[in-house]
Motif scaffolding. Structure first.
Motif, PDB file in Angstrom:
ATOM      1  N   GLU A  94      41.059  31.454  35.195  1.00 28.22           N
ATOM      2  CA  GLU A  94      40.989  32.462  36.071  1.00 28.22           C
ATOM      3  C   GLU A  94      41.935  34.038  34.813  1.00 28.22           C
ATOM      4  O   GLU A  94      40.845  34.588  34.066  1.00 28.22           O
ATOM      5  N   GLU A  95      43.218  33.957  34.530  1.00 25.31           N
ATOM      6  CA  GLU A  95      43.766  34.573  33.253  1.00 25.31           C
ATOM      7  C   GLU A  95      42.982  34.902  31.660  1.00 25.31           C
ATOM      8  O   GLU A  95      43.010  34.917  31.254  1.00 25.31           O
ATOM      9  N   ALA A  96      42.883  33.119  31.990  1.00 25.46           N
ATOM     10  CA  ALA A  96      42.335  32.785  30.960  1.00 25.46           C
ATOM     11  C   ALA A  96      41.148  33.614  30.303  1.00 25.46           C
ATOM     12  O   ALA A  96      41.094  33.757  28.880  1.00 25.46           O
ATOM     13  N   ILE A  97      40.311  33.127  31.143  1.00 27.19           N
ATOM     14  CA  ILE A  97      39.073  33.971  30.851  1.00 27.19           C
ATOM     15  C   ILE A  97      38.961  35.302  30.700  1.00 27.19           C
ATOM     16  O   ILE A  97      39.017  36.398  29.590  1.00 27.19           O
ATOM     17  N   THR A  98      39.821  36.390  31.874  1.00 28.68           N
ATOM     18  CA  THR A  98      40.592  37.458  31.905  1.00 28.68           C
ATOM     19  C   THR A  98      41.121  37.996  30.552  1.00 28.68           C
ATOM     20  O   THR A  98      40.748  39.215  30.189  1.00 28.68           O
ATOM     21  N   THR A  99      41.959  36.974  29.632  1.00 28.72           N
ATOM     22  CA  THR A  99      42.297  37.472  29.122  1.00 28.72           C
ATOM     23  C   THR A  99      41.489  37.842  27.745  1.00 28.72           C
ATOM     24  O   THR A  99      41.401  38.368  26.746  1.00 28.72           O
ATOM     25  N   THR A 126      52.481  37.564  33.726  1.00 31.48           N
ATOM     26  CA  THR A 126      52.721  38.774  33.533  1.00 31.48           C
ATOM     27  C   THR A 126      51.122  38.536  34.380  1.00 31.48           C
ATOM     28  O   THR A 126      50.819  38.121  35.153  1.00 31.48           O
ATOM     29  N   PRO A 127      50.484  40.430  34.238  1.00 30.69           N
ATOM     30  CA  PRO A 127      49.721  39.962  35.629  1.00 30.69           C
ATOM     31  C   PRO A 127      48.853  39.856  35.791  1.00 30.69           C
ATOM     32  O   PRO A 127      47.726  39.154  35.072  1.00 30.69           O
ATOM     33  N   GLY A 182      52.018  36.636  27.894  1.00 34.78           N
ATOM     34  CA  GLY A 182      52.050  35.444  27.955  1.00 34.78           C
ATOM     35  C   GLY A 182      50.482  34.630  28.631  1.00 34.78           C
ATOM     36  O   GLY A 182      50.794  33.177  28.791  1.00 34.78           O
ATOM     37  N   TYR A 183      49.924  35.118  28.388  1.00 35.28           N
ATOM     38  CA  TYR A 183      48.377  34.540  29.166  1.00 35.28           C
ATOM     39  C   TYR A 183      47.111  33.756  27.283  1.00 35.28           C
ATOM     40  O   TYR A 183      46.458  33.174  27.873  1.00 35.28           O
ATOM     41  N   ALA A 184      47.591  34.706  26.405  1.00 38.10           N
ATOM     42  CA  ALA A 184      46.737  34.422  25.282  1.00 38.10           C
ATOM     43  C   ALA A 184      47.113  32.891  24.180  1.00 38.10           C
ATOM     44  O   ALA A 184      45.684  32.720  24.056  1.00 38.10           O
ATOM     45  N   ALA A 220      38.859  43.247  33.658  1.00 41.73           N
ATOM     46  CA  ALA A 220      37.460  42.636  33.802  1.00 41.73           C
ATOM     47  C   ALA A 220      38.413  41.178  35.300  1.00 41.73           C
ATOM     48  O   ALA A 220      37.350  40.534  35.659  1.00 41.73           O
ATOM     49  N   HIS A 221      39.360  41.554  36.129  1.00 36.65           N
ATOM     50  CA  HIS A 221      39.891  41.161  36.631  1.00 36.65           C
ATOM     51  C   HIS A 221      38.446  41.672  38.237  1.00 36.65           C
ATOM     52  O   HIS A 221      38.379  41.004  38.642  1.00 36.65           O
ATOM     53  N   ALA A 222      37.777  42.474  37.993  1.00 41.05           N
ATOM     54  CA  ALA A 222      36.423  42.657  38.871  1.00 41.05           C
ATOM     55  C   ALA A 222      35.358  41.622  39.058  1.00 41.05           C
ATOM     56  O   ALA A 222      35.144  41.378  39.969  1.00 41.05           O
ATOM     57  N   ALA A 226      41.908  47.452  30.711  1.00 41.91           N
ATOM     58  CA  ALA A 226      40.997  46.232  30.348  1.00 41.91           C
ATOM     59  C   ALA A 226      41.281  45.321  30.646  1.00 41.91           C
ATOM     60  O   ALA A 226      40.251  44.221  31.805  1.00 41.91           O
ATOM     61  N   HIS A 227      41.927  44.421  31.225  1.00 43.35           N
ATOM     62  CA  HIS A 227      42.405  43.421  31.908  1.00 43.35           C
ATOM     63  C   HIS A 227      42.124  43.642  32.915  1.00 43.35           C
ATOM     64  O   HIS A 227      41.864  42.643  34.019  1.00 43.35           O
ATOM     65  N   GLU A 228      42.850  44.239  33.836  1.00 45.19           N
ATOM     66  CA  GLU A 228      42.473  44.583  35.484  1.00 45.19           C
ATOM     67  C   GLU A 228      40.655  45.068  36.014  1.00 45.19           C
ATOM     68  O   GLU A 228      40.950  44.808  36.424  1.00 45.19           O
TER      69      GLU A 228
HETATM   70 ZN   LIG Z   1      45.225  38.472  35.074  1.00 43.50          ZN
END
Ligand SMILES: [Zn+2]
Length: 253
Positions: A146-151, A252-253, A180-182, A127-129, A123-125
Motif C-alpha cells: 500500500e505504501e509502496a504503490i502510494t509512494t 513515514t506517513p 522510508g518507503y522509496a 493517493a491514499h484515497a 500528493a502522497h496523502e
Molecule cells: Zn502513506
C-alpha cells in the motif's frame, strides 16, 4: 447536529472527522470527463498567512488530476478537505475525504526543498484515497504494498507535473517525507522498465475498478499487471516484488 450520508464500506480506522475554528479557501479540481472535485484547505487563523503562501491550489490539483487521468478513475469521495493541525502527533494522515497534516510544515518548513516537501506530503496523502481508501491491501502480508504503490504513484505524479522535479534522485529523495518507503517502491519502478509506465498504471486502474471498496492481495495486483502488460508476470513478481529489508525502523506517513 450533523447527519451524515450513508457511505460505501470504509475501514473503521479510516473513519475520521476534524472539528475546530479552522478556516481557509475552497476551490475545485477539474477533469474534462469527470465531475469536479471540491477541495478545501484549512488552518487556524494563526497559520492563515502561511497557509495562503505555501498551500497553492496547484499542489492539490496537479496530483489529483494526474491520478484521475492515469488511473482512469474519479476521485472516490464527494470532496477532499485538507486541515493543517497544530500539535498533530504525526506528519499526515489521509482518510476518505479528509487529509490532516501537521501545521508545522507550513510554519516551520524544512530548509531543503520546502516546496517539493509539501507537494510530496499532499500528493502522497491524496493517493491514499485510492490506495488505502478505495481498496486496501491485505494488512497481514501485503500491507507494505500500500505504501509502496502510494509512494510510486505520488512521486510519478510529482515528476510528471512539476518541471525539473527529481524525487527519486538520491539526495532529493533523502530529504523527502516518504523516503522510508522509496526502497519498497523500487520493485514497481523496476517493473516499469519491463512493461512500461502505462501498463503499470493501467494495471493499478484495473485493480481499483475490479476490487473497489474491498481488500486485495499481491496476487490480485500481479494478475492485473499481467493483463495490462499482456504477459504472465507471476514468476517475475515472485522473485522481485518483495518489501525491502529495513536498516532502521524509519517510519513515514
Ligand atoms: Zn502513506
Amino acid at each position: 447536529m450533523w447527519t451524515f450520508a450513508t457511505t460505501h464500506p470504509i475501514t473503521p480506522y479510516l473513519t475520521s472527522f476534524c472539528a475546530g475554528p479552522f478556516s481557509g479557501t475552497a476551490f475545485t479540481s477539474e477533469h474534462d470527463r469527470l465531475s469536479p472535485v471540491p477541495v478545501s484547505t484549512n488552518s487556524l487563523p494563526t497559520a492563515a498567512a502561511a497557509l495562503e503562501a505555501a498551500a497553492l491550489p496547484e499542489l492539490f490539483r496537479q496530483p489529483l488530476e494526474y491520478y484521475q487521468r492515469s488511473l482512469g478513475l474519479a476521485y472516490p469521495y464527494g470532496k477532499c478537505d485538507f486541515v493543517f493541525v497544530p500539535g498533530y502527533p504525526g506528519l499526515a494522515f489521509g482518510a476518505p475525504g479528509l487529509v490532516t497534516i501537521t501545521e508545522q510544515v507550513l510554519t516551520e518548513p524544512p530548509q531543503r526543498n520546502p516546496s517539493l516537501y509539501l507537494a510530496t506530503v499532499i500528493a502522497h496523502e491524496l493517493a491514499h484515497a485510492w490506495f488505502g481508501g478505495l481498496i486496501e491491501l491485505q494488512p497481514s502480508e501485503d500491507g507494505w504494498l500500500e505504501e509502496a504503490i502510494t509512494t510510486y504513484i505520488s512521486r510519478t505524479a510529482l515528476e510528471a507535473t512539476r518541471p525539473g522535479a527529481t524525487p527519486w534522485a538520491e539526495p532529493v529523495s533523502l530529504a523527502l517525507p516518504d523516503h522510508g518507503y522509496a526502497s519498497d517502491a523500487a520493485p514497481i519502478r523496476q517493473l516499469e522498465t519491463l512493461i512500461g509506465r502505462q501498463a503499470v498504471l493501467n494495471g493499478l486502474g484495473n485493480l481499483l475498478r475490479d476490487h473497489a471498496h474491498g481488500h486485495v492481495s499481491k496476487d490480485d495486483l500481479v494478475q492485473c499487471w499481467s493483463q495490462a502488460a499482456g504477459r504472465d508476470l507471476r514468476q517475475y513478481a515472485a522473485g522481485t516484488l518483495k518489501p525491502a529489508a529495513k536498516a532502521d525502523g524509519q517510519k513515514t506517513p
